[in-house]
Design a protein around this motif. Structure first.
Motif, mmCIF file in Angstrom:
data_model
loop_
_atom_site.group_PDB
_atom_site.id
_atom_site.type_symbol
_atom_site.label_atom_id
_atom_site.label_comp_id
_atom_site.label_asym_id
_atom_site.label_seq_id
_atom_site.Cartn_x
_atom_site.Cartn_y
_atom_site.Cartn_z
ATOM 1 N N MET A 1 0.748 -1.372 -0.281
ATOM 2 C CA MET A 1 0.389 0.086 -0.238
ATOM 3 C C MET A 1 0.798 1.358 -0.022
ATOM 4 O O MET A 1 1.884 1.286 0.981
ATOM 5 C CB MET A 1 -1.067 0.032 1.177
ATOM 6 N N LYS A 2 0.230 2.157 -0.743
ATOM 7 C CA LYS A 2 1.748 3.445 -0.871
ATOM 8 C C LYS A 2 0.755 4.162 -0.117
ATOM 9 O O LYS A 2 0.100 4.424 0.382
ATOM 10 C CB LYS A 2 1.458 3.686 -2.405
ATOM 11 N N ASP A 88 -1.426 10.000 4.485
ATOM 12 C CA ASP A 88 -0.938 10.075 5.115
ATOM 13 C C ASP A 88 -0.252 11.868 5.265
ATOM 14 O O ASP A 88 0.827 11.996 6.462
ATOM 15 C CB ASP A 88 0.044 9.440 4.524
ATOM 16 N N ASN A 89 -0.172 12.587 4.348
ATOM 17 C CA ASN A 89 0.423 13.420 4.128
ATOM 18 C C ASN A 89 -0.057 14.728 4.004
ATOM 19 O O ASN A 89 -0.639 14.784 2.387
ATOM 20 C CB ASN A 89 1.933 13.611 2.848
ATOM 21 N N LYS A 123 6.411 5.885 -2.204
ATOM 22 C CA LYS A 123 6.629 5.685 -0.727
ATOM 23 C C LYS A 123 5.271 4.421 -0.608
ATOM 24 O O LYS A 123 4.243 4.798 -0.598
ATOM 25 C CB LYS A 123 7.768 6.043 -0.298
ATOM 26 N N ASN A 124 6.107 3.495 -0.352
ATOM 27 C CA ASN A 124 5.511 2.939 0.812
ATOM 28 C C ASN A 124 4.941 3.310 1.999
ATOM 29 O O ASN A 124 5.093 3.877 2.211
ATOM 30 C CB ASN A 124 6.145 0.808 1.434
ATOM 31 N N LYS A 125 3.555 3.324 2.092
ATOM 32 C CA LYS A 125 3.059 3.797 3.978
ATOM 33 C C LYS A 125 3.456 2.803 4.676
ATOM 34 O O LYS A 125 3.806 1.328 4.520
ATOM 35 C CB LYS A 125 1.377 3.030 3.714
ATOM 36 N N LEU A 284 4.401 -0.376 4.307
ATOM 37 C CA LEU A 284 2.906 -1.878 3.990
ATOM 38 C C LEU A 284 3.369 -2.565 3.100
ATOM 39 O O LEU A 284 3.174 -1.501 1.603
ATOM 40 C CB LEU A 284 1.941 -1.308 4.416
ATOM 41 N N ASN A 285 4.249 -3.057 2.637
ATOM 42 C CA ASN A 285 4.695 -3.036 0.921
ATOM 43 C C ASN A 285 4.155 -4.242 0.102
ATOM 44 O O ASN A 285 3.123 -4.914 1.020
ATOM 45 C CB ASN A 285 6.347 -2.742 0.634
ATOM 46 N N ASP A 286 3.946 -4.697 -0.847
ATOM 47 C CA ASP A 286 3.393 -5.583 -1.859
ATOM 48 C C ASP A 286 3.681 -6.438 -1.365
ATOM 49 O O ASP A 286 3.064 -8.086 -1.284
ATOM 50 C CB ASP A 286 3.729 -5.404 -3.122
ATOM 51 N N GLU A 287 4.846 -6.792 -0.802
ATOM 52 C CA GLU A 287 4.982 -8.160 -0.675
ATOM 53 C C GLU A 287 4.263 -9.028 0.437
ATOM 54 O O GLU A 287 4.288 -10.214 1.151
ATOM 55 C CB GLU A 287 6.671 -8.063 0.006
#
Ligand code: ZN
Length: 307
Positions: A1-2, A88-89, A123-125, A284-287
């Protein structure tokens, strides 16, 4: 998740609960890893403040953040909405000392952020994941957090009032669930309390347009309630805002009994003071999403095998 920000700057104006005066608030997009930032005007120019549990100075009517001579009141519905829509930002510029109360709910804020549009970044969340259970209790009221993927809140209130009584609600956080089930729930107050506050020069912006008001027996608002359990849903909204005073959203399962702004803040202070022991920052990356999907798949297959 981005990570996400908003697509364009938007603003609104509304009445402050404390002061009763008009206040303008502007939302602007912000770069990755900025977080939630308040831009406040004061005698010595502009400052940028990142909400932190240790800055919460007053929790009587609402949650106030204070940093040196700068303060900003009634931040909880705003912070709850930003976090719940997965933003997030963002930079929030406030031309006053409090966030307008609007209709006492988060629905107008959610609408405004949707108007601005929510934009994925590269960037990843990052989130805080709870490593082990943490409990805070005071005078029979408590908040208990347990490790969990995602945010879940199981909230119970118990008021000795014929229109409220015992209410329980289980909220599994997602932007859609927030907008449908939580954002519209209004703040509530009791008539005697409102009269007392007014005589002390507080809650000047409070009215039947900005809150549910109850006398000893009934809801005084002609339109009635938006949900039959609107009270506990609003407590969840407040809780979402009060736990947003951290660098990253917290993923955990919370079981909450009879809490309010004050205990929510004591809980957050205690948790963040012991952050090394209880929290880890997770990207929280795709992996990771794949790993979870596999786990879910495995559980599913397991269920089939046991039939
Ligand atoms: Zn509230």
């Amino acid at each position: 998740m981005k990570q996400k920000t908003i697509k364009k700057a938007v603003h609104y104006t509304g009445i402050g609960l404390h002061s009763g005066s008009q206040i303008k608030v502007e939302f602007s997009p912000a770069k990755e890893n900025t977080g939630i930032v308040f831009s406040l005007h004061g005698e010595h120019g502009n400052v940028f403040i990142k909400p932190d549990a240790a800055m919460v100075s007053d929790t009587m009517l609402a949650t106030t953040l204070e940093c040196d001579e700068y303060s900003i009141a009634t931040v909880e519905h705003l912070l709850a909405t930003i976090r719940s829509l997965d933003v997030d930002n963002i930079t929030i510029t406030v031309h006053g000392k409090e966030i307008p109360i609007m209709d006492g709910s988060a629905a107008p804020l959610a609408y405004l952020l949707r108007e601005a549009g929510i934009q994925k970044q590269a960037k990843n969340k990052k989130v805080y994941r709870l490593k082990k259970a943490f409990r805070f209790e005071l005078d029979g009221k408590y908040i208990e957090a347990k490790p969990n993927d995602g945010l879940v809140i199981d909230y119970t209130i118990d008021f000795a009032h014929p229109c409220i009584g015992k209410q329980q609600y289980l909220y599994e956080a997602s932007p859609a669930a927030f907008e449908k089930d939580i954002a519209k729930a209004r703040t509530f107050g009791f008539l005697e309390q409102v009269e007392h506050l007014r005589s002390n020069g507080l809650a000047l912006g409070g009215s039947l347009e900005t809150a549910i008001v109850l006398d000893k027996f009934a809801v005084l608002n002609a339109e009635g309630l938006r949900y039959k359990d609107e009270f506990v849903r609003h407590k969840i909204l407040d809780f979402l805002g009060d736990i947003a005073v951290s660098a990253y959203p917290i993923h955990a399962k919370f079981t909450v009994f009879a809490s309010g702004h004050h205990i929510n803040n004591l809980f957050m202070r205690a948790l963040l003071e012991n952050a090394d022991e209880y929290l880890e920052v997770v990207e929280l990356n795709d992996e990771r999403i794949n790993v979870n999907a596999k786990k879910q798949q495995k559980n599913f297959a397991g269920n089939l095998a046991s039939i």
